[in-house]
Design a protein around this motif. Structure first.
Motif, short mmCIF file in Angstrom:
data_model
loop_
_atom_site.label_atom_id
_atom_site.label_comp_id
_atom_site.label_asym_id
_atom_site.label_seq_id
_atom_site.Cartn_x
_atom_site.Cartn_y
_atom_site.Cartn_z
N VAL A 537 -17.17 7.41 -19.26
CA VAL A 537 -17.38 8.10 -17.99
C VAL A 537 -17.67 9.59 -18.18
N GLU A 538 -17.40 10.10 -19.39
CA GLU A 538 -17.77 11.49 -19.68
C GLU A 538 -19.27 11.64 -19.92
N HIS A 539 -19.95 10.52 -20.11
CA HIS A 539 -21.38 10.55 -20.40
C HIS A 539 -22.23 9.97 -19.27
N LEU A 540 -21.70 8.94 -18.61
CA LEU A 540 -22.48 8.24 -17.59
C LEU A 540 -21.55 7.53 -16.62
N PRO A 541 -22.06 7.17 -15.44
CA PRO A 541 -21.25 6.42 -14.49
C PRO A 541 -21.23 4.93 -14.84
N LEU A 542 -20.19 4.24 -14.39
CA LEU A 542 -20.02 2.82 -14.67
C LEU A 542 -20.11 2.00 -13.39
N PHE A 543 -20.47 0.75 -13.57
CA PHE A 543 -20.70 -0.19 -12.47
C PHE A 543 -19.87 -1.44 -12.75
N VAL A 544 -19.43 -2.13 -11.72
CA VAL A 544 -18.71 -3.39 -11.89
C VAL A 544 -19.48 -4.48 -11.15
N ASP A 545 -19.88 -5.53 -11.88
CA ASP A 545 -20.65 -6.59 -11.24
C ASP A 545 -19.73 -7.59 -10.53
N LYS A 546 -20.32 -8.61 -9.93
CA LYS A 546 -19.55 -9.56 -9.12
C LYS A 546 -18.55 -10.36 -9.96
N GLU A 547 -18.83 -10.48 -11.27
CA GLU A 547 -17.91 -11.21 -12.16
C GLU A 547 -16.83 -10.30 -12.73
N GLY A 548 -16.86 -9.01 -12.35
CA GLY A 548 -15.84 -8.09 -12.85
C GLY A 548 -16.18 -7.43 -14.16
N ASN A 549 -17.39 -7.64 -14.66
CA ASN A 549 -17.81 -6.99 -15.91
C ASN A 549 -18.10 -5.51 -15.67
N VAL A 550 -17.60 -4.66 -16.57
CA VAL A 550 -17.89 -3.23 -16.49
C VAL A 550 -19.20 -2.97 -17.21
N LEU A 551 -20.16 -2.40 -16.48
CA LEU A 551 -21.49 -2.13 -17.03
C LEU A 551 -21.81 -0.65 -16.91
N THR A 552 -22.69 -0.17 -17.76
CA THR A 552 -23.22 1.18 -17.58
C THR A 552 -24.12 1.17 -16.34
N GLN A 553 -24.17 2.29 -15.63
CA GLN A 553 -25.10 2.36 -14.49
C GLN A 553 -26.52 2.68 -14.95
N TYR A 554 -26.66 3.09 -16.20
CA TYR A 554 -27.99 3.37 -16.74
C TYR A 554 -28.48 2.16 -17.54
N ALA A 555 -29.74 1.85 -17.39
CA ALA A 555 -30.34 0.76 -18.17
C ALA A 555 -30.50 1.20 -19.63
N GLY A 556 -30.83 0.23 -20.49
CA GLY A 556 -30.89 0.48 -21.93
C GLY A 556 -31.67 1.71 -22.36
N PRO A 557 -32.92 1.89 -21.90
CA PRO A 557 -33.69 3.06 -22.33
C PRO A 557 -33.03 4.38 -21.97
N ASP A 558 -32.33 4.42 -20.82
CA ASP A 558 -31.67 5.65 -20.41
C ASP A 558 -30.37 5.87 -21.19
N VAL A 559 -29.70 4.79 -21.56
CA VAL A 559 -28.53 4.90 -22.44
C VAL A 559 -28.97 5.48 -23.78
N ASP A 560 -30.09 4.98 -24.30
CA ASP A 560 -30.65 5.53 -25.54
C ASP A 560 -30.97 7.01 -25.39
N ALA A 561 -31.58 7.36 -24.26
CA ALA A 561 -32.06 8.73 -24.05
C ALA A 561 -30.94 9.75 -24.12
N ILE A 562 -29.76 9.40 -23.59
CA ILE A 562 -28.66 10.37 -23.59
C ILE A 562 -27.84 10.29 -24.88
N GLY A 563 -28.31 9.48 -25.86
CA GLY A 563 -27.74 9.50 -27.19
C GLY A 563 -26.57 8.57 -27.43
N LEU A 564 -26.24 7.72 -26.45
CA LEU A 564 -25.18 6.75 -26.69
C LEU A 564 -25.72 5.61 -27.55
#
Length: 779
Positions: A537-564
């Motif tokens: 959460v210090e790098h990006l916001p998180l999302f929770v889907d209907k099954e309760g999985n914690v996901l990044t709010q950024y898609a893969g290319p954007d996760v890459d872009a910020i260096g994670l």
């Protein structure tokens, strides 16, 4: 007077915002606006795409969010009633804008908490969270659903004063009362009261337009989008609608005219824009912390593990009956040292140790792991660490195709796990690195042309049969990619005929064209996992889907872009099947089979493949590839690699597959345009079918290093005209040093460029070929 939009919904306000970022920025630039804000509903899905696209157009990006504020506690799941029903039992809207990096991080924390703690129909925060994470944030009082507006519209003026004072206290010197130009009767009545209250409380006022679409003429298409979201049809009088056609991205002149009576509301948009200066960094990697004993470095551990692993691999090679002389063994050791130096110089030692660790864990628990996937099979270090099981030296796989020393980009190692036990590996990762540092990655479904026709058709009350007939006229995808609707209309005259049939059909296509490309839904990526050195959460916001999985709010290319750092954990059912078969053989026949050490020269296996008896064989079950394999009749492992590379539209359409088969069976002579090509193309009978061969051709004919050749391959794939002209000149110059005539060198270059459009990654094909061979062997 200038103006900046501070309340705007992009396509990431799913099935509500219709502002496509790629169309928004040119319009903002054309208006001469210095900045623009993104304030999607309850999320920050598009923050990185928005930020980077704005920067490309010389526009300051303002990252924000339209928050849902719970009427009581975020943990309270009950609606308001009775005397407090001014909020209609729902949530208050509040615009928050990040001023700096601290504000961005606080916004990430708030948006995350909305999903992880406060979710009830919508991702909600409460006043406690707003107070805790208020620093670096500017707040605007919001639209007609804002707490302030709700209180005033309910005639509760004293409460309205308390609400405004409370927000002003939370956001000391950073709270603005928002007035809008949406032409709704309630807003027209409310604006003077809001301006008066702001003056009475000495609070600044700011003008916004709650932009949901780009142009005034997009209003009807946006109503169709709302119908798609709510499952309603156009003729339904009770369908959800905004009741105004004014929620478009108005020009500064239009906004100034709307608030001619209150010019400070316009001026304050510029003041807010000047206060918002979030600077995100890109290109810096944030590696997970791989724990080591004190005094040992990542590089030392990698070298020790890789060297020991290589010696074990060499011993296994000798035990298999394949003899290596001293020079050949030294080739392995030299290649390992070269790769280790590149990996360490690029700072990726930890990455390899992390991947080797979770693969090692899976294998120790009896969880089937694939032999590798993608270009990682070209790495001898990966082979030595047992990340992959394909010998890159034996099969001429190139490390530079995987990791180019001349271009610092993250290595990408995709790993296949048993479909049924993949989650055990994810659980191990969370326990090792911390649950707050690990998440799966989000992905977004896009409203494509054919689907847009179906969705819009339902809204306009076309019958299912009508839209189905229209959709069936849509051109089939090419190489897995769908054609845009505009291109489909050019390609298929029958689609144009339908469009021109009448007003009803014209609207169907007009709306579909406007809505195509918008995002339809968010879901969990099939494979992506991100691991962070600190709480995500210090790098990006998180999302929770209907099954309760914690996901990044950024898609893969954007996760890459910020260096994670992300890893792909794929669940492969074939691995589960193979494991079950091995277990049954052990139980039923008392025979132990080690799939990783199968002999690759089993005659019965090649006979099975050559007969096309490949039902159940990985990647080889379809009628098309069965036909190809019976024609080709593989007789060695290299032929299986070739089959996987050849069975795609490019090689099939170009005739490369047929040429390969004719040459293999002696029906056509094997020729080479130049003798130097023979070592490169010998195993494929003089036919170029792999990307790695393009790299090797550039190396042996024109003196490219393999890292330069990889850049050439990438440039050919992207078809950049100016770059290709430069590369062609360089190739001809290098070929001339080998006394290759310019005309012949030009012909070879042209063939390479044509091939690059459909060439396959040999490392990837070799990895798949291993599983294909294993399934055929057991069959």
């Amino acid at each position: 007077m200038g103006f900046v939009h501070l309340h705007l919904h992009t396509q990431f306000s799913l099935l509500d915002g219709a502002n496509k970022i790629r169309h928004l920025m040119p319009q903002i630039q054309a208006y001469g606006m210095p900045a623009v804000a993104m304030t999607d509903h309850g999320n920050m899905f598009g923050a990185i795409e928005f930020y980077r696209t704005a920067a490309q157009y010389g526009i300051k990006p303002i990252i924000g969010c339209e928050m849902y504020v719970a009427p009581k506690s975020r943990f309270d799941r009950t609606a308001l009633s009775g005397a407090e029903d001014y909020e209609h039992g729902g949530n208050f809207h509040l615009i928050l804008l990040a001023m700096n990096l601290e504000g961005y991080k606080n916004l990430c924390r708030l948006v995350t908490a909305g999903f992880t703690e406060g979710f009830y129909r919508k991702p909600r925060v409460d006043k406690e969270l707003l107070r805790t994470f208020n620093q670096g944030i500017i707040a605007l009082s919001g639209c007609l659903s804002g707490e302030l507006a709700r209180a005033m519209l309910a005639g509760r003026d004293e409460l309205a004063r308390e609400v405004a004072a409370e927000y002003a206290a939370i956001y000391d010197g950073r709270f603005y009362i928002e007035v809008q130009a949406n032409h709704l009767p309630e807003q027209e009545r409310l604006n003077p009261a809001l301006i008066a209250l702001a003056k009475d409380l000495s609070l600044p006022v700011v003008a916004t337009n709650d932009c949901h679409y780009l142009r005034a003429e997009d209003a009807e298409a946006h109503e169709v989008l709302l119908c798609i979201q709510s499952g309603k049809v156009w003729s339904d009088e009770k369908r959800w609608r905004f009741g105004t056609n004014q929620l478009y991205v108005k020009s500064p002149q239009e906004m100034a005219a709307e608030f001619a009576h209150c010019p400070e509301a316009i001026a304050n948009t510029l003041e807010i824009a000047s206060r918002c200066n979030v600077e995100l960094s890109f290109g810096t990697f944030h590696f997970p912390v791989f724990a080591l004993p004190e005094g040992e470095s990542l590089e030392e551990r990698l070298e020790k593990s890789a060297r020991a692993g290589l010696e074990t691999r060499l011993a296994q090679i000798r035990a298999s009956g394949r003899q290596l002389d001293a020079a050949q063994e030294q080739t392995y050791r030299d290649r390992l040292e070269f790769e280790l130096k590149v990996i360490e110089d690029m700072g990726f030692a930890g990455y390899f140790l992390i991947v080797a660790d979770f693969i090692g864990y899976a294998k120790s628990q009896g969880i089937p792991v694939g032999p590798g996937r993608g270009s990682a099979a070209g790495s001898l270090v990966a082979y030595a660490l047992r990340i992959t099981d394909v010998d890159p030296i034996r099969y001429q796989l190139l490390f530079e195709r995987f990791l180019n020393p001349g271009r610092k980009s993250m290595p990408d190692i995709d790993v296949d796990f048993c479909f049924e036990r993949r989650d055990e590996v994810i659980r191990y990762i969370k326990e090792k690195y911390g649950a707050d540092k690990v998440a799966q990655i989000i992905t977004f479904g896009t409203l494509k042309g054919k689907q847009a026709i179906k969705d819009v058709g339902r809204v306009l009350e076309f019958s299912y049969g009508e839209t189905d007939r229209i959709a069936k006229l849509y051109p089939a995808p090419k190489q897995g990619k769908d054609y845009p609707l505009e291109v489909a209309l050019e390609m298929e005259p029958r689609l144009r005929e339908v469009r021109e049939r009448g007003e009803r059909e014209r609207k169907l296509f007009d709306y579909a064209l406007k809505l195509e490309g918008l995002l339809r839904h968010a879901s969990k990526h099939a494979a992506g996992i991100v691991i962070s050195p600190s709480p995500l959460v210090e790098h990006l916001p998180l999302f929770v889907d209907k099954e309760g999985n914690v996901l990044t709010q950024y898609a893969g290319p954007d996760v890459d872009a910020i260096g994670l750092i992300k890893f792909d954990f794929l669940g492969l059912k074939t691995l589960t099947l193979l494991n079950d078969v091995v277990q049954r053989i052990r139980k039923g026949r008392g025979i132990d089979i080690d799939l990783s050490t199968l002999p690759l020269d089993d005659r019965a296996t090649y006979q099975t493949l050559s007969r096309g008896d490949t039902v159940g064989v990985f990647q080889m079950e379809g009628s098309g590839i069965r036909k190809l394999i019976t024609q080709l009749k593989p007789s060695c492992f290299e032929d299986i690699i070739a089959v996987i590379a050849l069975f795609r539209p490019g090689p099939l359409d170009s005739g490369a597959a047929e040429q390969f088969i004719r040459r293999k069976h002696g029906k056509e002579p094997i020729t080479y345009l130049h003798p130097l090509l023979e070592p490169v193309l010998r195993e494929t009978y003089g036919v170029t079918i792999y990307q790695e061969q393009v790299m090797q051709i550039a190396q042996v004919l024109a003196g490219y290093t393999l890292e330069e050749a990889d850049n050439l391959r990438r440039a050919m794939g992207k078809k950049k005209k100016e770059v290709m002209q430069e590369e062609r000149a360089r190739f001809l110059q290098g070929a001339a040093k080998n006394r290759i005539p310019e005309r012949l060198a030009g012909e070879i270059f042209d063939q390479m460029e044509t091939f690059a459009a459909y060439g396959f990654n040999k490392s990837h094909a070799a990895s798949y070929a291993v599983i294909s061979y294993q399934t055929a062997y057991l069959k």
